[in-house]
Design an enzyme around this catalytic site. Structure first.
Site, PDB file in Angstrom:
ATOM      1  N   ASP A 299       4.870 -51.828  18.692  1.00 12.59           N
ATOM      2  CA  ASP A 299       5.216 -50.590  19.396  1.00 12.59           C
ATOM      3  C   ASP A 299       3.971 -49.712  19.603  1.00 12.59           C
ATOM      4  OD1 ASP A 299       8.488 -50.300  19.334  1.00 12.59           O
ATOM      5  OD2 ASP A 299       7.714 -51.448  17.657  1.00 12.59           O
TER       6      ASP A 299
ATOM      7  N   ASP B  39       7.485 -54.836  21.889  1.00 13.32           N
ATOM      8  CA  ASP B  39       7.488 -53.665  22.760  1.00 13.32           C
ATOM      9  C   ASP B  39       6.157 -52.911  22.815  1.00 13.32           C
ATOM     10  OD1 ASP B  39      10.121 -54.416  22.908  1.00 13.32           O
ATOM     11  OD2 ASP B  39      10.849 -52.866  21.562  1.00 13.32           O
TER      12      ASP B  39
END
Ligand SMILES: *[C@@H]1O[C@H](CO)[C@@H](O)[C@H](O)[C@H]1NC(C)=O
Ligand SMILES: *[C@@H]1O[C@H](CO)[C@@H](O)[C@H](O)[C@H]1NC(C)=O
Length: 362
Positions: free
Chosen positions: A188, A210
């Site tokens: 992330d 992500d």
């Protein structure tokens, strides 16, 4: 005759050119003041956060914070009240802001931080999301520019066996531009949280989960997305997790030019909400892109509302023959709406910001 004409015309031509140049220059907002940060001096401050704190609340003119080459080990947060900050380093390999926070520290780890840890525990219940709070760099103010600087979160780079969200930068204000910046992380990396954002010639590094996520409405112009998973990791990752919630919500991530490469395997994105919008345009993709390309995730069976698209991409990963059936095929007109700078610069905030150190692409 010809010579006479030329001597009459040229002063006029020069005048016209000068006037045009003047209007071009006038379009850029002036930077009124420069604050310097140098880790070991000399400079106005030794830490980036103390320089940010010195900017008055309600600031309305561009203030440059120049951060001299060095590693700055600190979390930096620009609150909503401090608009118009231009954060400038000496280059993203030399000026780096790094820290190693992460989303879910254990109780023992929190207690070891003493009073601050206990305060954090007390605050826990009020937390929106521990993921967001893990960010090394956060900007909540509108009107922000960064250039030639890196933001990194080293938490799982130091020990890859510790999977947890560890955000390098969280961009939560409207009208933010990043030129020649790097975002180094492992999980992330970049929270493109909310607002209109422009990333030009930036590097986003991550692994598996992500790389870029949030509700943002952004153009990534000529950026490099680099995956750094260890060899042998089978789990494919996701370049994006976009979260657009309603058909009328703003938001969409547009990748315009640039490269997608590195180790491991990657989906181009998964839908965090059912109106997720991600467009890859003229991006070169290595063979690390999985053939299906995209995942529905939170959209479940409502994939008809998801806008995941590719247009004019190149490289071995760009072959669309095995993509999910619900990938959108955009018309030329629809593509133009996304890739035109007006997609994020509808009111001219970007083209009227502080002058970039190189020219904007149109
Ligand atoms: C806890 O919350 C208070 C009030 O919102 C804030 O001032 C303080 O900095 C927070 N402490 C920590 C450790 O997060
Ligand atoms: C794309 O992949 C398909 C199936 O794997 C293959 O037949 C086709 O030749 C490829 N196209 C290009 C342009 O490489």
């Amino acid at each position: 005759m010809g010579k006479l004409q030329a001597s009459c015309v040229s002063p006029l031509v020069i005048l016209v050119l000068l006037l045009r140049l003047a209007t071009l220059i006038a379009a850029w907002a002036p930077v009124t003041r420069t604050i310097t940060v140098a880790r070991q001096g000399p400079g106005d401050f030794r830490t980036v956060q103390s320089a940010v704190d010195s900017v008055p609340d309600g600031n309305s003119e561009w203030i440059r914070i120049h951060v001299a080459a060095g590693d700055y080990w600190e979390k930096v947060s620009i609150p909503r009240s401090k608009n118009y900050i231009l954060l400038e380093g000496d280059g993203f390999w030399t000026t780096q802001i790094g820290f190693n926070d992460h989303a879910h520290p254990g109780v023992q780890e929190i207690m070891s931080r003493g009073d601050a840890g206990i305060a954090e525990m007390v605050n826990r219940s009020a937390e929106v999301s521990p993921t967001f709070r893990s960010a090394t760099f956060s900007v909540f103010a509108d009107n922000f520019v960064a250039r030639h600087i890196a933001f990194k979160n080293t938490y799982n780079m130091e020990d890859r066996s510790k999977p947890d969200q560890a955000v390098a930068a969280l961009v939560a204000g409207d009208k933010a531009a990043f030129y020649d910046c790097a975002f180094f992380g492992y999980q992330d990396t970049l929270c493109d949280f909310l607002g209109r954002h422009y990333f030009r010639d930036c590097v986003v590094m991550g692994a598996v989960v992500d790389f870029i996520f949030g509700f943002g409405q952004s153009i990534y112009d000529g950026c490099v997305i680099r995956s750094i998973v260890s060899p042998g990791v089978q789990q494919p990752g996701w370049v994006t997790a976009h979260a657009r919630q309603q058909s009328w919500s703003p938001g969409g991530l547009v990748f315009k030019g640039g490269l997608l490469l590195g180790t491991g395997r990657l989906f181009l994105g998964r839908a965090w909400n059912r109106y997720a919008t991600v467009v890859f345009y003229r991006v070169w993709m290595s063979d690390m892109v999985v053939p299906e390309g995209w995942q529905a995730w939170d959209a479940g069976n409502d994939v008809e509302d998801v806008t995941f698209a590719e247009h004019s991409c190149a490289g071995p990963g760009s072959n669309r023959s095995k993509r999910v059936a619900w990938e959108k095929t955009l018309s030329e007109e629809e593509v133009q709406r996304f890739v035109d700078i007006k997609y994020i610069d509808d009111d001219g905030w970007l083209s009227n910001g502080p002058q970039p150190t190189f020219l904007l692409r149109t």
